[in-house]
Design a protein around this motif. Structure first.
Motif, PDB file in Angstrom:
ATOM      1  N   VAL A 107      30.586  41.671 -25.135  1.00 12.12           N
ATOM      2  CA  VAL A 107      31.855  41.284 -24.364  1.00 12.12           C
ATOM      3  C   VAL A 107      32.093  42.517 -23.384  1.00 12.12           C
ATOM      4  CG1 VAL A 107      33.408  42.784 -26.072  1.00 12.12           C
ATOM      5  CG2 VAL A 107      34.456  40.894 -24.695  1.00 12.12           C
ATOM      6  N   VAL A 108      32.476  42.327 -22.095  1.00 14.84           N
ATOM      7  CA  VAL A 108      32.659  43.074 -21.139  1.00 14.84           C
ATOM      8  C   VAL A 108      34.117  42.739 -20.296  1.00 14.84           C
ATOM      9  CG1 VAL A 108      30.386  43.701 -20.506  1.00 14.84           C
ATOM     10  CG2 VAL A 108      31.483  41.794 -19.349  1.00 14.84           C
ATOM     11  N   PRO A 109      34.555  44.002 -19.738  1.00 13.55           N
ATOM     12  CA  PRO A 109      36.032  43.304 -18.940  1.00 13.55           C
ATOM     13  C   PRO A 109      35.612  42.548 -17.803  1.00 13.55           C
ATOM     14  CG  PRO A 109      35.742  46.026 -19.189  1.00 13.55           C
ATOM     15  CD  PRO A 109      34.448  45.402 -19.645  1.00 13.55           C
ATOM     16  N   VAL A 110      36.394  41.800 -17.190  1.00 14.31           N
ATOM     17  CA  VAL A 110      36.537  40.890 -16.414  1.00 14.31           C
ATOM     18  C   VAL A 110      35.874  41.313 -15.037  1.00 14.31           C
ATOM     19  CG1 VAL A 110      38.868  40.554 -15.551  1.00 14.31           C
ATOM     20  CG2 VAL A 110      37.445  38.729 -15.068  1.00 14.31           C
ATOM     21  N   THR A 111      36.145  42.611 -14.953  1.00 12.83           N
ATOM     22  CA  THR A 111      35.752  43.360 -13.641  1.00 12.83           C
ATOM     23  C   THR A 111      34.189  43.717 -14.003  1.00 12.83           C
ATOM     24  OG1 THR A 111      36.621  45.058 -14.372  1.00 12.83           O
ATOM     25  CG2 THR A 111      38.039  43.782 -12.893  1.00 12.83           C
TER      26      THR A 111
END
Lengths: 198, 485
Positions: free
Chosen positions: B314-318
């Motif tokens: 998972v990663v931040p949307v940015t």
């Protein structure tokens, strides 16, 4: 439940971590209301191409691993859904024991209930067995629950831990519901104490 | 149906000398006996049952000539297989129909109340338990479903079990259980704007990994958790299993009591006051010790998007799709490469540049009224991208009615979302709601495993707001910059 004391068999290496129960038995096969007949659906989406023919590259489809009864895999095997169809499928396919550095909790519980032994070994020992099972054609290992050991013909003697109760259930093939029902008086007393006379 | 759940222990144990965690308090109250050479027998207060993991358990009872010990502690519904088309009909899959029919027969034979497809109370089992007030603080709750951890949001000890254990509980109302270890996950500070409970739990799993809590019961603490609604707490506890946890819990407080008060099976009148007084003691003692503690700073969290094939990827949307070359080990590199191949993503791709074909808003993680409100707030005044097919599946028929009363269905329909009846639906695609091979989906569900939503389907887990925004834009977009109308 089927008892497990000692088993010697061909080892199949599934060199992947975090294999989830959706992979072990995809959801489209969970609608059956029987306990049997799940083996042909084991790892269905990995064993079979989209046109449903067998994928010859997948490890369990390779001729040298036909008849394997010990599955060797990486950590966190059986994560995800609680579906007991996963151990049913592994058992029905012919596996008697699974060796990995770790297992998901619910999956490991479900295995014990079906006489399928989950063996936790340190990563280094799993890596050793993985290498042998890939390099030595016909590589077999022995899983000995009485001695709590995994052994092979190449000098491996690896000890594993298992809680005494699970070990006893497996060794004796115990019906654990029957065991619990032996405590009927205690259960009734607990209910009376907590909920009052019924 | 008369669920009898909350009667206090009449003989209180003397207060123990050592400080205890919330988990230990509930555990001790439920130990029936500790037979030598066996794990403690744990009493089960509430057993939730659905169509998929129960037929073989009932067969086992029949074969052994056993009955259901406590029908009034057993709550049964159909959720996994049911179509979400109006009235849950037609059931076009004969094998699914047979499984639902088997549950009907079993409930009749063993004297259990079933919330069937035509019941106004039908819904996802983890949505209706709390909705009916059956899920209460201090209870032990099990179900043949891994997302039973959801109910821990009320300060209950709730965990998933397999079918053999379902049979065990039906027959004995008990389970032999090895005592799990405890883990505190403390979230300090408050969640930034646009960061939801879903993002919080995705951030936790991204931090500790998909087996970071294996063998442990997790208690979520800290200011950010106290600040969550019950729906938010349920979302967090729901996904505890995705970090490997045996269960997830939040100590009950006023938020819990206000949510529960007046529900069908909640205690009433004097019994309510007595229960609340007791529930106030259901918190970890200040000096209690956990086997493991993890602290996370809420300010470090962002709206998250999964990029791979387990919820820890998972990663931040940015952010960008990570490069497997930077993985910490050969095993992780191999797993990342395999995940990217399955997901058809190139390393370095900006998350906001990933287009989606489908959007699913639903599942036991995010299908409650608050989730639908959040998604509708995003959708209001916008149109679903013409290349996207978007589905909203309320968690229960009651959620559906409540949403319709507020006009949320009108907002969704006007924007071009399909509005469905309740069920598990596309979270696992056991009913006709499935992804086609190669389709990419922004989903509010809990698992992005290979093939989970349909063979060859590609799942990205997000919050309800992020899913709604992706439906409209046709790709992932940062909800913190959304044009709310």
């Amino acid at each position: 439940m089927k008892a497990f004391r000692m088993h010697t068999g061909l080892v199949a290496p599934l060199d992947r971590a975090n294999v989830d129960t959706d992979q072990i038995i995809p959801k489209e096969f969970l609608k059956r209301i029987e306990r049997t007949g799940f083996g042909e659906f084991l790892f269905y989406d990995w064993r079979r191409r989209p046109d449903r023919t067998l994928d010859p590259d997948f490890v369990l489809n390779q001729p040298r691993y036909q008849g394997a009864s010990i599955l060797l895999t990486d950590r966190n095997f059986g994560c995800g859904s609680s579906r007991e169809h996963a151990p049913w499928a592994l058992d029905d396919f012919g596996f008697r024991a699974i060796i990995a550095p770790s297992f998901a909790d619910i999956f490991a519980n479900n295995c014990v209930k079906n006489g399928l032994l989950t063996v936790v070994l340190p990563e280094a020992q799993v890596a050793t067995i993985m290498k042998r099972s890939q390099e030595v054609e016909g590589y077999r290992a022995t899983v000995d629950l009485e001695q709590r050991q995994v052994r092979d013909d190449f000098g491996l003697t690896a000890s594993f831990e298992i809680d005494d109760f699970s070990r006893r259930c497996l060794l004796e093939g115990l019906d654990d519901i029957g065991l619990t029902l032996q405590h009927e008086a205690e259960i009734a007393a607990y209910e009376a104490r907590r909920f009052g006379a019924r | 149906m008369a669920l009898e759940l909350q009667k206090p222990l009449q003989e209180r144990a003397p207060s123990p000398a050592s400080p205890r965690t919330l988990f230990e308090k509930i555990w001790q109250e439920h130990v029936v006996c500790e037979p030598p050479g066996q794990p403690p027998l744990l009493y089960v207060d509430l057993h939730l049952v659905h169509e998929v993991t129960s037929p073989q358990a009932f067969d086992g009872l029949r074969a052994a000539g056993r009955r259901v010990r406590q029908p009034q502690r057993t709550l049964v519904t159909v959720d996994h297989n049911v179509p979400t088309t109006p009235g849950h009909l037609p059931i076009t899959d004969p094998i699914a129909a047979r499984q639902m029919e088997a549950l009907r027969r079993n409930c009749q034979e063993f004297g259990l109340t079933l919330y069937d497809i035509d019941s106004p109370d039908q819904g996802i089992v983890h949505v209706i338990g709390p909705e009916l007030g059956a899920t209460q603080p201090g209870l032990t709750i099990v179900c043949g479903d891994s997302h039973t951890s959801t109910h821990g949001a009320f300060g209950a000890l709730a965990f998933g079990i397999g079918t053999s254990e379902v049979e065990h509980v039906l027959a004995t109302q008990c389970l032999p259980q090895q005592k799990p270890r405890t883990m505190e996950i403390r979230i300090n500070g408050s969640l930034p704007e646009g960061v939801s409970a879903k993002d919080l739990v995705l951030g936790i799993i991204g931090t500790i990994g998909t087996d970071g809590a294996t063998g442990h019961v997790v208690e979520y603490t800290g200011e950010a958790v106290r600040g969550l609604s019950m729906e938010g707490r349920m979302t967090v506890c729901n996904m505890s299993i995705e970090a490997g946890a045996r269960a997830g819990m939040v100590a009950p407080d006023e938020v819990t009591f206000n949510h529960l008060r007046g529900r069908r099976f909640a205690p009433k009148d004097a019994a309510w006051d007595e229960a609340v007084a007791r529930w106030r003691g259901l918190k970890s003692d200040a000096a209690a010790r956990y086997d493991k503690v993890v602290e996370i700073d809420a300010a470090s969290l962002a709206p998250f998007v999964t990029w791979g094939t387990n919820p820890g990827m998972v990663v931040p949307v940015t952010g960008r799709v990570p490069d497997p070359a930077t993985a910490r080990s050969a095993a992780e590199r191999g797993a990342a490469e395999r995940a990217l191949e399955y997901m058809a993503l190139a390393p370095g791709t900006a998350i906001e540049e990933i287009n989606v074909d489908r959007v699913f808003i639903g599942s036991c993680t995010n299908s409650r009224l608050e989730d639908l409100r959040a998604a509708a707030r995003v959708a209001r005044g916008h149109k679903v991208n013409p290349k996207v097919r978007a589905l909203v599946v309320p968690g229960s028929q009651a959620v559906k009615r409540d949403a319709e009363r507020e006009g949320l269905d009108q907002i969704f329909r006007a924007a071009g979302f399909e509005w469905r009846d309740s069920g598990c639906s596309m979270c696992l695609g056991m009913n006709p709601d499935v992804l086609q091979p190669g389709e990419r989906c922004a989903s509010t569900s809990n698992r992005n495993f290979e093939g989970r939503q349909g063979r060859g389907g590609r799942t990205h887990l997000v919050s309800p707001m992020m899913a709604a925004a992706a439906a409209i834009e046709g790709h992932f977009t940062d909800i913190r910059r959304w044009r709310f109308q």
